[in-house]
Design a protein around this motif. Structure first.
Motif, PDB file in Angstrom:
ATOM      1  N   UNK A   1       0.913  -1.268   0.137  1.00 13.68           N
ATOM      2  CA  UNK A   1       0.020  -0.061   0.023  1.00 13.68           C
ATOM      3  C   UNK A   1       0.801   1.291   0.015  1.00 13.68           C
ATOM      4  N   UNK A   2       2.008   1.272   0.373  1.00 13.60           N
ATOM      5  CA  UNK A   2       3.189   2.210   0.648  1.00 13.60           C
ATOM      6  C   UNK A   2       3.268   2.991  -0.829  1.00 13.60           C
ATOM      7  N   UNK A   3       3.315   4.359  -1.031  1.00 16.51           N
ATOM      8  CA  UNK A   3       3.818   4.912  -2.137  1.00 16.51           C
ATOM      9  C   UNK A   3       4.480   6.105  -1.498  1.00 16.51           C
ATOM     10  N   UNK A   4       5.286   6.530  -2.493  1.00 18.92           N
ATOM     11  CA  UNK A   4       6.197   7.515  -2.273  1.00 18.92           C
ATOM     12  C   UNK A   4       6.210   8.890  -3.257  1.00 18.92           C
ATOM     13  N   UNK A   5       5.818  10.173  -2.857  1.00 23.56           N
ATOM     14  CA  UNK A   5       5.992  11.280  -3.938  1.00 23.56           C
ATOM     15  C   UNK A   5       6.992  12.171  -3.669  1.00 23.56           C
TER      16      UNK A   5
ATOM     17  N   UNK B   1       4.769  11.829   1.382  1.00 23.04           N
ATOM     18  CA  UNK B   1       5.157  12.967   0.554  1.00 23.04           C
ATOM     19  C   UNK B   1       6.226  13.780   1.230  1.00 23.04           C
ATOM     20  N   UNK B   2       7.384  14.031   0.513  1.00 22.17           N
ATOM     21  CA  UNK B   2       8.549  14.578   1.185  1.00 22.17           C
ATOM     22  C   UNK B   2       9.168  15.811   0.343  1.00 22.17           C
ATOM     23  N   UNK B   3       9.361  16.912   1.088  1.00 25.48           N
ATOM     24  CA  UNK B   3      10.162  17.864   0.580  1.00 25.48           C
ATOM     25  C   UNK B   3      10.260  18.873   1.708  1.00 25.48           C
TER      26      UNK B   3
END
Length: 307
Positions: free
Chosen positions: A21-25, A71-73
């Motif tokens: 289920x895990x996704x990274x944007x 989500x990462x920034x």
């Protein structure tokens, strides 16, 4: 010791391997750390480029398909710039995501004010249903990251920082931790502020509570502490001063109390300097904290004795 952000990519890469289920944007920032992971999971690691509104919108779209997006920034580009998408694409549509920031309030002074986000937690406070984690050590960051990803479909913000305490503590994503007990007031140290608070309050008869999860705020733990330490409360937060004073006020609404909110000031510091110089300029170093906390406690004693 590695940094919180250095812990981020390995932990999330492992979660991608373990949980379909895990996704990274990503929005370019941090993409280099996911190159190998992207080869293993090309359909669940997405780099949208320097398009922060799309970062949040794409994450919300993935959530609508049943995935758990991370989500990462930088914090200023994750919360402030795409705030409309955070409000509508996630909140209004009723879907969850894990927002993981870097740069905190002023982790990269040379980046200038565009890369500083002391108001991020206060801004999220205008929205309903957010859990906010503020780890103070890389070990705590890893624990809270795993907790956030596993938190069903909730909306969670994990605020990473270069500033860190010397040792990590056993955090659970819910409770305030009692680090020191006293009888002359309560100091709540948030995340990387703990070491400075412990140094600042050495020899003072004050309870010190440690917070790595600030939303929801652990009102029950604060009330237990004030039962023996009194209802003078000092908040020391690594972001905008006073962000959590309303939460303390709500927790103690039926009791006479005083609250002092310490944190990053509203005035913009226009010199790059160093992280340490910014900490001192905002009065968050141990010496300044001791002076400000001491004056707060002394003022109460002066009033109570009529001096």
């Amino acid at each position: 010791m590695d940094t919180m952000r250095e812990r981020f990519a390995p932990v999330v890469s492992q979660l991608l391997d373990e949980d379909p289920r895990v996704a990274v944007v990503l929005a370019e920032i941090g993409a280099a750390d996911f190159q190998e992971t992207m080869r293993r999971h090309p359909d669940r690691v997405v780099n949208v480029g320097i398009r922060e509104q799309l970062l949040v919108g794409a994450g919300a779209g993935l959530a609508l398909t049943g995935l758990r997006p991370v989500l990462h920034t930088f914090a200023s580009f994750l919360v402030e710039r795409p705030f409309e998408q955070v409000k509508l694409d996630l909140g209004h549509q009723g879907v969850g995501a894990v927002l993981v920031s870097a740069a905190a309030s002023f982790d990269w002074p040379a980046g200038g004010f565009t890369h500083m986000a002391p108001g991020d937690v206060a801004l999220l406070d205008t929205l309903d249903g957010w859990t906010v984690h503020v780890p103070g050590h890389p070990d705590e960051a890893e624990t809270l990251l795993r907790h956030a990803v596993a938190a069903g479909d909730d909306r969670v913000y994990v605020r990473l920082s270069l500033q860190a305490n010397r040792t990590g503590r056993a955090v659970d994503g819910h409770r305030l931790i009692a680090v020191r007990e006293g009888r002359s007031g309560v100091v709540v140290a948030v995340g990387p502020m703990l070491d400075a608070v412990l140094e600042a309050t050495e020899g003072l008869d004050m309870t010190v509570l440690y917070a790595t999860t600030v939303r929801p705020f652990d009102a029950a733990a604060l009330r237990r502490a004030t039962a023996s330490a009194g209802t003078d409360v000092v908040l020391v937060e690594p972001y905008l001063a006073g962000t959590s004073t309303a939460a303390v006020g709500d927790a103690l609404a039926d009791l006479p109390h005083r609250v002092l909110g310490l944190g990053v000031g509203r005035q913009e510091l226009r010199r790059y300097g160093t992280v340490e110089e910014h900490v001192t300029a905002h009065g968050l170093d141990a010496g300044s904290l001791r002076e400000r906390i001491g004056a707060f406690v002394t003022a109460r004693r002066t009033v109570s004795t009529g001096a």
